[in-house]
Motif scaffolding. Structure first.
Motif, mmCIF file in Angstrom:
data_model
loop_
_atom_site.group_PDB
_atom_site.id
_atom_site.type_symbol
_atom_site.label_atom_id
_atom_site.label_comp_id
_atom_site.label_asym_id
_atom_site.label_seq_id
_atom_site.Cartn_x
_atom_site.Cartn_y
_atom_site.Cartn_z
ATOM 1 N N GLY A 72 0.868 -1.349 -0.060
ATOM 2 C CA GLY A 72 -0.024 -0.112 0.085
ATOM 3 C C GLY A 72 0.909 1.081 0.016
ATOM 4 O O GLY A 72 1.968 1.330 0.256
ATOM 5 N N ASN A 80 0.920 3.917 1.842
ATOM 6 C CA ASN A 80 1.456 4.541 3.027
ATOM 7 C C ASN A 80 2.802 3.690 3.756
ATOM 8 O O ASN A 80 3.679 4.122 4.079
ATOM 9 C CB ASN A 80 0.459 4.329 4.245
ATOM 10 N N THR A 81 2.706 2.317 3.366
ATOM 11 C CA THR A 81 3.806 1.363 3.843
ATOM 12 C C THR A 81 4.889 1.754 2.887
ATOM 13 O O THR A 81 6.034 1.604 3.135
ATOM 14 C CB THR A 81 3.343 0.151 3.993
ATOM 15 N N GLY A 129 1.531 -5.877 2.835
ATOM 16 C CA GLY A 129 0.546 -4.580 3.707
ATOM 17 C C GLY A 129 0.678 -3.304 3.217
ATOM 18 O O GLY A 129 1.000 -3.105 2.124
ATOM 19 N N GLN A 143 -4.809 -1.933 5.011
ATOM 20 C CA GLN A 143 -5.745 -1.794 3.890
ATOM 21 C C GLN A 143 -5.417 -2.697 2.953
ATOM 22 O O GLN A 143 -6.350 -3.147 2.332
ATOM 23 C CB GLN A 143 -5.684 -0.156 3.549
ATOM 24 N N TYR A 197 -3.512 -5.679 2.932
ATOM 25 C CA TYR A 197 -3.834 -6.979 3.387
ATOM 26 C C TYR A 197 -5.455 -7.280 3.409
ATOM 27 O O TYR A 197 -5.823 -8.458 2.762
ATOM 28 C CB TYR A 197 -3.256 -7.250 4.915
HETATM 29 N N1 LIG Z 1 4.418 -4.714 11.010
HETATM 30 C C1 LIG Z 1 4.106 -5.169 9.545
HETATM 31 O O1 LIG Z 1 4.373 -6.487 8.999
HETATM 32 C C2 LIG Z 1 3.754 -4.028 8.635
HETATM 33 C C3 LIG Z 1 3.483 -4.436 7.139
HETATM 34 C C4 LIG Z 1 3.104 -3.492 6.501
HETATM 35 C C5 LIG Z 1 2.941 -2.189 6.819
HETATM 36 N N2 LIG Z 1 3.140 -1.998 8.280
HETATM 37 C C6 LIG Z 1 2.710 -0.759 8.829
HETATM 38 O O2 LIG Z 1 1.433 -0.206 8.520
HETATM 39 C C7 LIG Z 1 1.433 1.071 8.576
HETATM 40 C C8 LIG Z 1 0.404 1.541 7.193
HETATM 41 O O3 LIG Z 1 -0.745 0.847 7.083
HETATM 42 P P1 LIG Z 1 -1.958 1.220 6.455
HETATM 43 O O4 LIG Z 1 -3.121 0.392 7.008
HETATM 44 O O5 LIG Z 1 -2.084 2.703 6.155
HETATM 45 O O6 LIG Z 1 -2.038 0.470 5.031
HETATM 46 P P2 LIG Z 1 -1.342 0.798 3.505
HETATM 47 O O7 LIG Z 1 -2.100 -0.474 2.665
HETATM 48 O O8 LIG Z 1 0.143 0.415 3.430
HETATM 49 O O9 LIG Z 1 -1.529 2.044 2.829
HETATM 50 C C9 LIG Z 1 -3.001 2.531 2.452
HETATM 51 C C10 LIG Z 1 -3.127 3.248 1.417
HETATM 52 O O10 LIG Z 1 -2.678 2.379 0.212
HETATM 53 C C11 LIG Z 1 -3.491 2.599 -0.921
HETATM 54 N N3 LIG Z 1 -4.470 1.292 -0.920
HETATM 55 C C12 LIG Z 1 -4.340 0.414 -0.036
HETATM 56 N N4 LIG Z 1 -5.358 -0.502 -0.342
HETATM 57 C C13 LIG Z 1 -6.004 0.069 -1.510
HETATM 58 C C14 LIG Z 1 -7.115 -0.301 -2.209
HETATM 59 N N5 LIG Z 1 -7.752 -1.647 -2.022
HETATM 60 N N6 LIG Z 1 -7.506 0.360 -3.246
HETATM 61 C C15 LIG Z 1 -6.577 1.575 -3.413
HETATM 62 N N7 LIG Z 1 -5.728 1.997 -2.970
HETATM 63 C C16 LIG Z 1 -5.503 1.304 -1.858
HETATM 64 C C17 LIG Z 1 -4.133 3.812 -0.425
HETATM 65 O O11 LIG Z 1 -3.279 4.969 -1.113
HETATM 66 P P3 LIG Z 1 -3.534 6.323 -1.422
HETATM 67 O O12 LIG Z 1 -3.652 6.964 -0.185
HETATM 68 O O13 LIG Z 1 -2.511 6.882 -2.308
HETATM 69 O O14 LIG Z 1 -4.990 6.159 -2.206
HETATM 70 C C18 LIG Z 1 -4.366 3.921 0.995
HETATM 71 O O15 LIG Z 1 -4.391 5.269 1.621
HETATM 72 C C19 LIG Z 1 2.538 1.808 8.317
HETATM 73 O O16 LIG Z 1 3.181 2.099 9.447
HETATM 74 C C20 LIG Z 1 3.717 0.522 8.066
HETATM 75 O O17 LIG Z 1 4.855 0.631 8.549
HETATM 76 C C21 LIG Z 1 3.488 -2.910 9.109
#
Ligand SMILES: NC(=O)c1ccc[n+]([C@@H]2O[C@H](COP(=O)([O-])OP(=O)(O)OC[C@H]3O[C@@H](n4cnc5c(N)ncnc54)[C@H](OP(=O)(O)O)[C@@H]3O)[C@@H](O)[C@H]2O)c1
Length: 180
Positions: free
Chosen positions: A48, A50-51, A107, A110, A112
Motif C-alpha cells: 500500500g 502508506n507502507t 501490507g 488496507q 492485506y
Molecule cells: N508490521 C508489519 O508487518 C507491517 C507491514 C506493512 C505495513 N506496516 C505498517 O502499516 C502502516 C500502514 O498501514 P495502512 O493501513 O495505512 O496501509 P497501506 O495499505 O500500507 O496504505 C494504505 C494506502 O494504500 C492505498 N491502498 C491500500 N489498499 C487500497 C485499495 N484496495 N485500493 C486503492 N488503494 C489502496 C491507498 O493509498 P492512497 O492514499 O494513495 O490512495 C491507501 O491510503 C505503516 O506504519 C507501516 O509501517 C507494518
C-alpha cells in the motif's frame, strides 16, 4: 496459478504499527532475515502507498506494485515500479499479463484486507514479536460498522489452517505459517 503470500509482523496485541508513518524498526533481526530471504524468492512485492512511503529505499531493487486510489489506471513510474488502483482494473489479469508467479503481499492493513476480501491470500506468514503497543493499526482493517450494526457481514469469517510454528530467537519471536 500465481501464488499469493502475505507476510506480516504483529505485536502480542495484534498491531502492525503504532501509526501510519511508523516504520518496521521494532521487529527482530531474525524476522528481517526471514523476510528478506522469502522476498528474494518472490517475483513481485505488493504494497500500500502508506507502507511504501516508509520503505522506498529497501524496496528500490525489487519489482513493486503500489496500491493507490490516485492511479486511475496502472501507472509505470520506472522499470520495476507500478502504481495500481485494484478497484479500477482486473487485478488477476494484470498479474497474469506481467507473468508473476510468486507474489508477496507486504501490507499494510488496507492492502492485506483487500487481498483477504478478494480471496487472494494463499499463505500467511505471521511473526508475533514479544512486544505490546497498546494502540495502533490492526493487521486487518475491515470497513467501519454503521451505527447499530452488531456484526460486519461483508468482512469475515476467513478461515486458515496453521501448518508451521517456528521460534525465531531466545526472546520469543514466533513465526506462524498459515494456509488457506
Ligand atoms: N508490521 C508489519 O508487518 C507491517 C507491514 C506493512 C505495513 N506496516 C505498517 O502499516 C502502516 C500502514 O498501514 P495502512 O493501513 O495505512 O496501509 P497501506 O495499505 O500500507 O496504505 C494504505 C494506502 O494504500 C492505498 N491502498 C491500500 N489498499 C487500497 C485499495 N484496495 N485500493 C486503492 N488503494 C489502496 C491507498 O493509498 P492512497 O492514499 O494513495 O490512495 C491507501 O491510503 C505503516 O506504519 C507501516 O509501517 C507494518
Amino acid at each position: 496459478m500465481p501464488k499469493y503470500i502475505a507476510i506480516a509482523a504483529i505485536t502480542i496485541d495484534g498491531k502492525i504499527a503504532k501509526g501510519l508513518n511508523h516504520m518496521s524498526d521494532w521487529t527482530s533481526k531474525e524476522d528481517k532475515l526471514f523476510m528478506r530471504a522469502l522476498l528474494s524468492k518472490c517475483d513481485v512485492v505488493i504494497i500500500g502507498n502508506n507502507t511504501y512511503k516508509t520503505a522506498i529505499k529497501p524496496l528500490s531493487k525489487r519489482n513493486c506494485i503500489v496500491f493507490s486510489k490516485s492511479a486511475g489506471r496502472p501507472v509505470r513510474k520506472s522499470a520495476n515500479l507500478l502504481y495500481v488502483n485494484p478497484k479500477k482494473i482486473n487485478f488477476k489479469s494484470l498479474i497474469t499479463k506481467l507473468g508473476y508467479k510468486k507474489i508477496a503481499i507486504l501490507g499494510g492493513a488496507q492492502t492485506y484486507s483487500w487481498f483477504l476480501e478478494n480471496n487472494l491470500i494463499d499463505e500467511l506468514y505471521l511473526t508475533i514479536e514479544p512486544i505490546i503497543f497498546g494502540t495502533g493499526i490492526n493487521l486487518f482493517a475491515p470497513p467501519r460498522l454503521a451505527p447499530g450494526e452488531t456484526g460486519n457481514k461483508k468482512f469475515g469469517d476467513f478461515k486458515f489452517k496453521l501448518v508451521e510454528i517456528k521460534k525465531l530467537n531466545k526472546t520469543g519471536s514466533v513465526l506462524l505459517r498459515y494456509k488457506k
